[in-house]
Design a protein around this motif. Sequence first.
Motif, PDB file in Angstrom:
ATOM      1  N   LEU A  18       0.827  -1.205   0.000  1.00 56.03           N
ATOM      2  CA  LEU A  18       0.000   0.000   0.000  1.00 56.03           C
ATOM      3  C   LEU A  18       0.863   1.258   0.000  1.00 56.03           C
ATOM      4  CD1 LEU A  18      -2.750   1.393   0.236  1.00 56.03           C
ATOM      5  CD2 LEU A  18      -2.583   1.112   2.723  1.00 56.03           C
ATOM      6  N   VAL A  19       1.940   1.251   0.782  1.00 56.60           N
ATOM      7  CA  VAL A  19       2.847   2.406   0.807  1.00 56.60           C
ATOM      8  C   VAL A  19       3.447   2.638  -0.567  1.00 56.60           C
ATOM      9  CG1 VAL A  19       5.044   3.254   1.712  1.00 56.60           C
ATOM     10  CG2 VAL A  19       3.370   2.248   3.259  1.00 56.60           C
ATOM     11  N   TYR A  20       3.886   1.573  -1.239  1.00 59.89           N
ATOM     12  CA  TYR A  20       4.478   1.719  -2.570  1.00 59.89           C
ATOM     13  C   TYR A  20       3.449   2.239  -3.570  1.00 59.89           C
ATOM     14  CZ  TYR A  20       8.357  -1.071  -0.730  1.00 59.89           C
ATOM     15  OH  TYR A  20       9.416  -1.525  -0.006  1.00 59.89           O
ATOM     16  N   LEU A  21       2.204   1.823  -3.427  1.00 61.85           N
ATOM     17  CA  LEU A  21       1.139   2.327  -4.297  1.00 61.85           C
ATOM     18  C   LEU A  21       0.959   3.831  -4.116  1.00 61.85           C
ATOM     19  CD1 LEU A  21      -1.321   1.837  -6.212  1.00 61.85           C
ATOM     20  CD2 LEU A  21      -2.664   1.433  -4.136  1.00 61.85           C
ATOM     21  N   LEU A  22       1.043   4.302  -2.884  1.00 64.15           N
ATOM     22  CA  LEU A  22       0.793   5.715  -2.604  1.00 64.15           C
ATOM     23  C   LEU A  22       2.018   6.591  -2.844  1.00 64.15           C
ATOM     24  CD1 LEU A  22      -1.233   5.349   0.724  1.00 64.15           C
ATOM     25  CD2 LEU A  22      -2.141   5.777  -1.564  1.00 64.15           C
ATOM     26  N   PHE A  23       3.203   6.113  -2.469  1.00 64.49           N
ATOM     27  CA  PHE A  23       4.383   6.975  -2.452  1.00 64.49           C
ATOM     28  C   PHE A  23       5.540   6.484  -3.312  1.00 64.49           C
ATOM     29  CE2 PHE A  23       2.339   7.228   1.797  1.00 64.49           C
ATOM     30  CZ  PHE A  23       1.878   8.538   1.719  1.00 64.49           C
ATOM     31  N   GLY A  24       5.388   5.356  -3.981  1.00 66.17           N
ATOM     32  CA  GLY A  24       6.484   4.819  -4.766  1.00 66.17           C
ATOM     33  C   GLY A  24       7.412   3.965  -3.926  1.00 66.17           C
ATOM     34  N   ALA A  25       8.330   3.261  -4.585  1.00 67.34           N
ATOM     35  CA  ALA A  25       9.224   2.323  -3.913  1.00 67.34           C
ATOM     36  C   ALA A  25      10.618   2.916  -3.800  1.00 67.34           C
ATOM     37  CB  ALA A  25       9.272   0.997  -4.679  1.00 67.34           C
ATOM     38  N   SER A  26      11.139   2.965  -2.590  1.00 68.46           N
ATOM     39  CA  SER A  26      12.500   3.425  -2.331  1.00 68.46           C
ATOM     40  C   SER A  26      12.914   2.925  -0.965  1.00 68.46           C
ATOM     41  CB  SER A  26      12.588   4.955  -2.374  1.00 68.46           C
ATOM     42  OG  SER A  26      11.872   5.528  -1.280  1.00 68.46           O
ATOM     43  N   ASP A  27      14.175   3.117  -0.624  1.00 66.52           N
ATOM     44  CA  ASP A  27      14.616   2.736   0.714  1.00 66.52           C
ATOM     45  C   ASP A  27      13.827   3.491   1.778  1.00 66.52           C
ATOM     46  OD1 ASP A  27      16.455   1.216  -0.608  1.00 66.52           O
ATOM     47  OD2 ASP A  27      18.222   2.087   0.338  1.00 66.52           O
ATOM     48  N   ALA A  28      13.577   4.771   1.551  1.00 66.40           N
ATOM     49  CA  ALA A  28      12.866   5.580   2.543  1.00 66.40           C
ATOM     50  C   ALA A  28      11.415   5.145   2.694  1.00 66.40           C
ATOM     51  CB  ALA A  28      12.945   7.056   2.167  1.00 66.40           C
ATOM     52  N   THR A  29      10.699   4.991   1.589  1.00 66.37           N
ATOM     53  CA  THR A  29       9.286   4.610   1.686  1.00 66.37           C
ATOM     54  C   THR A  29       9.119   3.210   2.267  1.00 66.37           C
ATOM     55  OG1 THR A  29       9.282   3.835  -0.615  1.00 66.37           O
ATOM     56  CG2 THR A  29       8.610   6.110  -0.216  1.00 66.37           C
ATOM     57  N   SER A  30      10.127   2.361   2.074  1.00 65.48           N
ATOM     58  CA  SER A  30      10.053   1.028   2.672  1.00 65.48           C
ATOM     59  C   SER A  30       9.948   1.114   4.189  1.00 65.48           C
ATOM     60  CB  SER A  30      11.291   0.205   2.304  1.00 65.48           C
ATOM     61  OG  SER A  30      11.357  -0.008   0.918  1.00 65.48           O
ATOM     62  N   ARG A  31      10.439   2.195   4.766  1.00 66.08           N
ATOM     63  CA  ARG A  31      10.459   2.332   6.225  1.00 66.08           C
ATOM     64  C   ARG A  31       9.375   3.276   6.743  1.00 66.08           C
ATOM     65  NH1 ARG A  31      16.973   2.847   5.625  1.00 66.08           N
ATOM     66  NH2 ARG A  31      17.502   0.651   5.953  1.00 66.08           N
ATOM     67  N   TYR A  32       8.478   3.724   5.881  1.00 63.76           N
ATOM     68  CA  TYR A  32       7.424   4.632   6.335  1.00 63.76           C
ATOM     69  C   TYR A  32       6.514   3.979   7.378  1.00 63.76           C
ATOM     70  CZ  TYR A  32       8.240   8.339   2.855  1.00 63.76           C
ATOM     71  OH  TYR A  32       8.771   9.369   2.120  1.00 63.76           O
ATOM     72  N   MET A  33       6.092   2.756   7.115  1.00 58.69           N
ATOM     73  CA  MET A  33       5.145   2.115   8.030  1.00 58.69           C
ATOM     74  C   MET A  33       5.754   1.832   9.402  1.00 58.69           C
ATOM     75  SD  MET A  33       2.080   1.920   6.940  1.00 58.69           S
ATOM     76  CE  MET A  33       1.313   0.599   7.857  1.00 58.69           C
ATOM     77  N   PRO A  34       6.956   1.257   9.497  1.00 54.89           N
ATOM     78  CA  PRO A  34       7.530   1.114  10.843  1.00 54.89           C
ATOM     79  C   PRO A  34       7.776   2.457  11.526  1.00 54.89           C
ATOM     80  CG  PRO A  34       9.104   0.434   9.150  1.00 54.89           C
ATOM     81  CD  PRO A  34       7.784   0.582   8.490  1.00 54.89           C
ATOM     82  N   ALA A  35       8.116   3.495  10.747  1.00 55.19           N
ATOM     83  CA  ALA A  35       8.298   4.817  11.350  1.00 55.19           C
ATOM     84  C   ALA A  35       6.982   5.332  11.913  1.00 55.19           C
ATOM     85  CB  ALA A  35       8.861   5.792  10.319  1.00 55.19           C
ATOM     86  N   LEU A  36       5.896   5.113  11.179  1.00 59.47           N
ATOM     87  CA  LEU A  36       4.580   5.499  11.689  1.00 59.47           C
ATOM     88  C   LEU A  36       4.250   4.722  12.959  1.00 59.47           C
ATOM     89  CD1 LEU A  36       1.881   6.986  11.419  1.00 59.47           C
ATOM     90  CD2 LEU A  36       1.106   5.134   9.902  1.00 59.47           C
ATOM     91  N   ALA A  37       4.581   3.432  12.969  1.00 60.02           N
ATOM     92  CA  ALA A  37       4.370   2.638  14.182  1.00 60.02           C
ATOM     93  C   ALA A  37       5.179   3.211  15.340  1.00 60.02           C
ATOM     94  CB  ALA A  37       4.763   1.175  13.925  1.00 60.02           C
ATOM     95  N   GLY A  38       6.399   3.683  15.047  1.00 61.11           N
ATOM     96  CA  GLY A  38       7.224   4.279  16.097  1.00 61.11           C
ATOM     97  C   GLY A  38       6.607   5.533  16.676  1.00 61.11           C
ATOM     98  N   VAL A  39       6.005   6.360  15.835  1.00 58.33           N
ATOM     99  CA  VAL A  39       5.330   7.565  16.328  1.00 58.33           C
ATOM    100  C   VAL A  39       4.131   7.180  17.198  1.00 58.33           C
ATOM    101  CG1 VAL A  39       4.053   9.621  15.646  1.00 58.33           C
ATOM    102  CG2 VAL A  39       6.100   8.947  14.372  1.00 58.33           C
ATOM    103  N   LEU A  40       3.343   6.219  16.739  1.00 63.28           N
ATOM    104  CA  LEU A  40       2.163   5.813  17.501  1.00 63.28           C
ATOM    105  C   LEU A  40       2.543   5.201  18.842  1.00 63.28           C
ATOM    106  CD1 LEU A  40      -0.024   4.309  14.633  1.00 63.28           C
ATOM    107  CD2 LEU A  40      -0.304   6.503  15.778  1.00 63.28           C
TER     108      LEU A  40
END
Length: 828
Positions: free
Chosen positions: A123-145
């Motif tokens: 889903l992240v790749y669909l919304l923001f494209g695939a890269s090293d940074a976007t690969s870590r968006y979801m765990p980073a969001l989990a870290g904020v939560l």
Amino acid sequence: MVHRNPQRERVAPGANGEKLDDGPATPVAASTPGGTATLVAPPPAPVVSARPPWRFTLTLESGLWLLFIVAAILTRFWDLSYRALHHDETIHSYYSWGFYFGTIPYVHNPLSHGPFLFHANALVYLLFGASDATSRYMPALAGVLLVVLPWLLRGPKLLGRWGALAASFMLLISPSFLYYTRYIRHDPYTALGSLVVFICLFRYIERPQRRWLVLFFVALAFLFTNHEIIFAIAAVMFGVLWVRLLWGALRPLAPVHLLFAGLGILLLIVHRTAGWAPLPAIPWQNPTPQATRDYYHALLTNPFVVGVILLLVAFIVACGWTLRTNKRGQVPGGWFERAFGDAPDGTLDAAIYAAGRDTVGLAAGIAAALFIFAGLFTTLFTNFDGLATATFAPNGTLLYWLGQQGVRRGQQPWFYFLIEAPQYEWLAIVFGVAGGFFTLWRIYRAATGKPTGPRLLVQAFLAVWFAFIFLSLSYAGEKMPWLILHFTLPAILLGASYIGEMIERGRAWFATSRATRYHVGQEKVIGGVLVGGLVLLAATWFLLAARLTNPVYATVNGQMQRQIPASQMTDWWLMVLPPVAAILLVLGVFWVLGPRRTAYATVTAAFIVMSLFQIHAGFRLSFLQGDVALDTLIYNTTSPDVPQLVHDVGEMSELTTGTKGISVYYDGCTEWPLVWYLRDFGGRRKYTSVAQIQADKPAVVIAVPQAWDDPSAPCGSGTPLDMDGYTAQTYVLRWHEPEFSIYRNFAIAPEILPGWSAMKTPTQPHGIVNIVESVGSSFGTLFTPGGQQRLYRLVMYRELPAGLNDYKFRVYVRNDMLPLYNQVRYGT
């Protein structure tokens, strides 16, 4: 005649936990003096004012929450691409990208744990494209939560306002959580989901509301679709609550539990002594359907398993009979009403009663959980074989990981987490362990009928969670550094609950003293002097240690060794002065203020010092040296050479073809991480023989020396390729921490292969006495200047006693492309 308990008049809670309205008031009959009945209007219902609109007021507490949230967003999302993806990260990223791109249909494979991560990243790749940074968006969001969610635990029976703030702060600056919430693994999601389940359980106990009930089932479903450790986490959570019920509403079942526990132990003894067949081995490596049937036939006909099943059936029957025949309780009705119907509000018993009567909430929660579980494991209902691997398949979720425990991937010793955690998580270890002992003391007081405060259940729950997961992971065959998150989370929450209590008591004492004691201002000053003095003395000690442990290097027997200069050895005694001064300062303040206020100030100073260390360690680990395996928490990582190489080859391709169509061949030993980093190169190909290279003449070849004539030989075991028409350059593929020089020799670990711990040969004595002696020997080195230097330089600066273990590869550039490569790579 209907009997009612006015104190426990309950209905199923509505969506917000409110009592459902019984409709408009009805006139009631009243008798007149003449005996005739007249209708009398009921008294008007009290006017309930609407809830006032929420208004934000900036206070110290709300300001700290805002600060922590902003800091969490910055630290979790800042520069996520600076560090190359780890080997496991590339697996998770590549298959998520293939799932999103449609080239690799996702099929659940327990080797890579559950399906949630792959669906979320697609889903992240669909919304923001695939890269090293976007690969870590979801765990980073989990870290904020994870930093935000303790806000929901501010209730007086939970962590309290200041305990919730302490938990948020400790999660914010935790080096483990900072590093691994910037890392695409399943573990941050499991930590987040476990925290949500904990919140739902205790918010529902505090006040039964349907939203917490439904969210509990939803969070549990996501956890089961993410990582297999949830089986252990769920077992300990429900186990603690069940024991609490046996202490309360289900106390009549306690003798039944003791009886069947004894029968279970007896069955186990018979199994061990009567020569019964052992349990069948789990065929966890791609079993055929026949192998699966054979396994379950052998399992279900095993005498021990048959005995366990019979005991379980008898246990359930005995529990049911006991509950139905027990007359305990004041509320008429069935066993459920008698057991739970008269429980006071705000207790676990009352929450069970509310949940049992809320059939709508239970149905909605269970339905949502089943939908999530089935939907993710079947890849959104396109692969129904996923239901098998999610449940009963021997190579499925639980059985796969139980079956492969004997493999002991990584060959980590029993003391692995005992060595890893103190290098980073000072707050969690110190306050979590101390909180565990305080909780044991409070449980003892509760058992003797003494008051314990309103948070005993929460603290006991967290203490058992912390201890059970720590011991389980230490026993498990596979130990990896990221698993530290699963016992650090309850340790942080437990420690924060006691920190919150200390703050509350301190504030209450000062509020009371302000009205009754004229010199409270002086006591505040003295306490502040103690805090500041202790922090200053700690800083003095760290500066002294930094100077005195600063090494020189000399060649000894042909090897460079770290040594302490003689001039520094003569001053080594100076490091004793700050601790001695700190003790004298504490004793002096103790004489003036007494034990309680002195303890508050001392703990405050310790908290500040440990927090500063964790900020130092976490920042260095996550933003400065995260791409080099200097840390036990990192273990191994992809070298910065890999993304640099891929960038250079991409520049070459753009200059020669206008696209990423250049031909790039790689071997099986460099397949991970290169399948991820070369995903956009149309000319990428995995080769299997030198003849294939000689025939195709690709522009770039990436290889690790291999024994090509022996397919079973490990990577790096052969000699480098020598290919005509190509020029080679050596790079580093991965860095690996030098485990043997850091922690493996700490103690004897007989459960792993000889040579991987202080146990060097199979014949070396390795009984419990020998293990204790090996631990004592390691601690003994801390009383020598060399051992103290080694530990301080390692923990503070990650100065390793030996060099990194590197895993190298070679890049072969076709000679006609060499000038272009040099131009791109070196600007020449």
